[in-house]
Design a protein around this motif. Structure first.
Motif, PDB file in Angstrom:
ATOM      1  N   THR A   4       0.864  -1.184   0.000  1.00 19.19           N
ATOM      2  CA  THR A   4       0.000   0.000   0.000  1.00 19.19           C
ATOM      3  C   THR A   4       0.902   1.236   0.000  1.00 19.19           C
ATOM      4  O   THR A   4       2.131   1.125   0.146  1.00 19.19           O
ATOM      5  CB  THR A   4      -0.873   0.043   1.272  1.00 19.19           C
ATOM      6  OG1 THR A   4       0.004   0.198   2.396  1.00 19.19           O
ATOM      7  CG2 THR A   4      -1.706  -1.210   1.432  1.00 19.19           C
ATOM      8  N   VAL A  10       0.898  -6.167   0.596  1.00 16.49           N
ATOM      9  CA  VAL A  10      -0.393  -6.688   0.131  1.00 16.49           C
ATOM     10  C   VAL A  10      -0.194  -8.073  -0.507  1.00 16.49           C
ATOM     11  O   VAL A  10      -1.002  -8.972  -0.329  1.00 16.49           O
ATOM     12  CB  VAL A  10      -1.006  -5.708  -0.899  1.00 16.49           C
ATOM     13  CG1 VAL A  10      -2.210  -6.317  -1.589  1.00 16.49           C
ATOM     14  CG2 VAL A  10      -1.376  -4.391  -0.228  1.00 16.49           C
ATOM     15  N   TYR A  51      -7.268  -8.670   0.686  1.00 20.87           N
ATOM     16  CA  TYR A  51      -7.211  -8.212  -0.714  1.00 20.87           C
ATOM     17  C   TYR A  51      -7.508  -9.370  -1.672  1.00 20.87           C
ATOM     18  O   TYR A  51      -7.270  -9.253  -2.877  1.00 20.87           O
ATOM     19  CB  TYR A  51      -5.839  -7.616  -1.032  1.00 20.87           C
ATOM     20  CG  TYR A  51      -5.548  -6.340  -0.265  1.00 20.87           C
ATOM     21  CD1 TYR A  51      -5.907  -5.099  -0.784  1.00 20.87           C
ATOM     22  CD2 TYR A  51      -4.928  -6.389   0.969  1.00 20.87           C
ATOM     23  CE1 TYR A  51      -5.653  -3.930  -0.073  1.00 20.87           C
ATOM     24  CE2 TYR A  51      -4.667  -5.223   1.686  1.00 20.87           C
ATOM     25  CZ  TYR A  51      -5.033  -4.001   1.150  1.00 20.87           C
ATOM     26  OH  TYR A  51      -4.783  -2.843   1.855  1.00 20.87           O
ATOM     27  N   LEU A  54      -9.297  -9.938  -5.887  1.00 25.62           N
ATOM     28  CA  LEU A  54      -9.259  -8.671  -6.646  1.00 25.62           C
ATOM     29  C   LEU A  54      -8.416  -8.786  -7.910  1.00 25.62           C
ATOM     30  O   LEU A  54      -8.222  -7.804  -8.620  1.00 25.62           O
ATOM     31  CB  LEU A  54      -8.695  -7.543  -5.761  1.00 25.62           C
ATOM     32  CG  LEU A  54      -9.475  -7.221  -4.487  1.00 25.62           C
ATOM     33  CD1 LEU A  54      -8.766  -6.146  -3.679  1.00 25.62           C
ATOM     34  CD2 LEU A  54     -10.884  -6.754  -4.852  1.00 25.62           C
TER      35      LEU A  54
END
Ligand SMILES: CC(C)(COP(=O)(O)OP(=O)(O)OC[C@H]1O[C@@H](n2cnc3c(N)ncnc32)[C@H](O)[C@@H]1OP(=O)(O)O)[C@@H](O)C(=O)NCCC(=O)NCCS
Length: 126
Positions: A4, A10, A51, A54
């Protein structure tokens, strides 16, 4: 590695060059290849659970596959190989076009994708 803006991790992937004993390789990997067969190993690939779903994991794999094509243009890299950490991970890799080293043994976690198959695989990602 993907982070990030605050440098929180992430997702990440780790790569290393590896080789496969030609005698142990599936015929599509071994055909016309040197012994041992040069390949790119995906050591670890993970996406933070918050996350998931995605497309980040697929994007990292896309990057790895493009790296394999680039490596193969400079020095031989016949395939990308990975060892799935569990059955769910194995299904995920197969969904991306990877093949089991030993289709007859569902307990064998090792999978591969030929560098020559990558263009078609990337096209299928859309
Ligand atoms: C596997 C992992 C990397 C996927 O990352 P991700 O960013 O969530 O994946 P993407 O968003 O690119 O892909 C999600 C798609 O894969 C599908 N998917 C997710 N896990 C799956 C699984 N275990 N089997 C089959 N499909 C799966 C989702 O349904 C989704 O499909 P859709 O695009 O049709 O909706 C992530 O879940 C993870 O880090 N798992 C733990 C570590 C791991 O298994 N690493 C693999 C190394 S062996």
């Amino acid at each position: 590695m993907i982070t990030t803006a605050d440098s929180v991790v992430v997702a990440y992937v780790s790569l290393a060059m590896t080789s496969i004993d030609r005698g142990d390789a599936p015929s599509s990997v071994a055909k016309h290849a040197p012994d041992p067969v040069p390949a790119l190993l995906i050591g670890r690939l993970a996406v933070d659970r918050s996350y998931a779903g995605l497309g980040i994991g697929t994007a990292l794999v896309t990057h790895v596959l493009a790296t394999a094509v680039d490596l193969n243009a400079r020095a031989a890299c016949r395939a990308v190989v990975v060892s799935a950490i569990d059955q769910a991970a194995r299904s995920w890799w197969e969904r991306l076009g990877f093949h089991p080293f030993d289709p007859a043994d569902p307990g064998n976690p090792d999978l591969y994708l030929l560098t020559g198959e990558i263009e078609a695989t990337l096209r299928s990602f859309g």
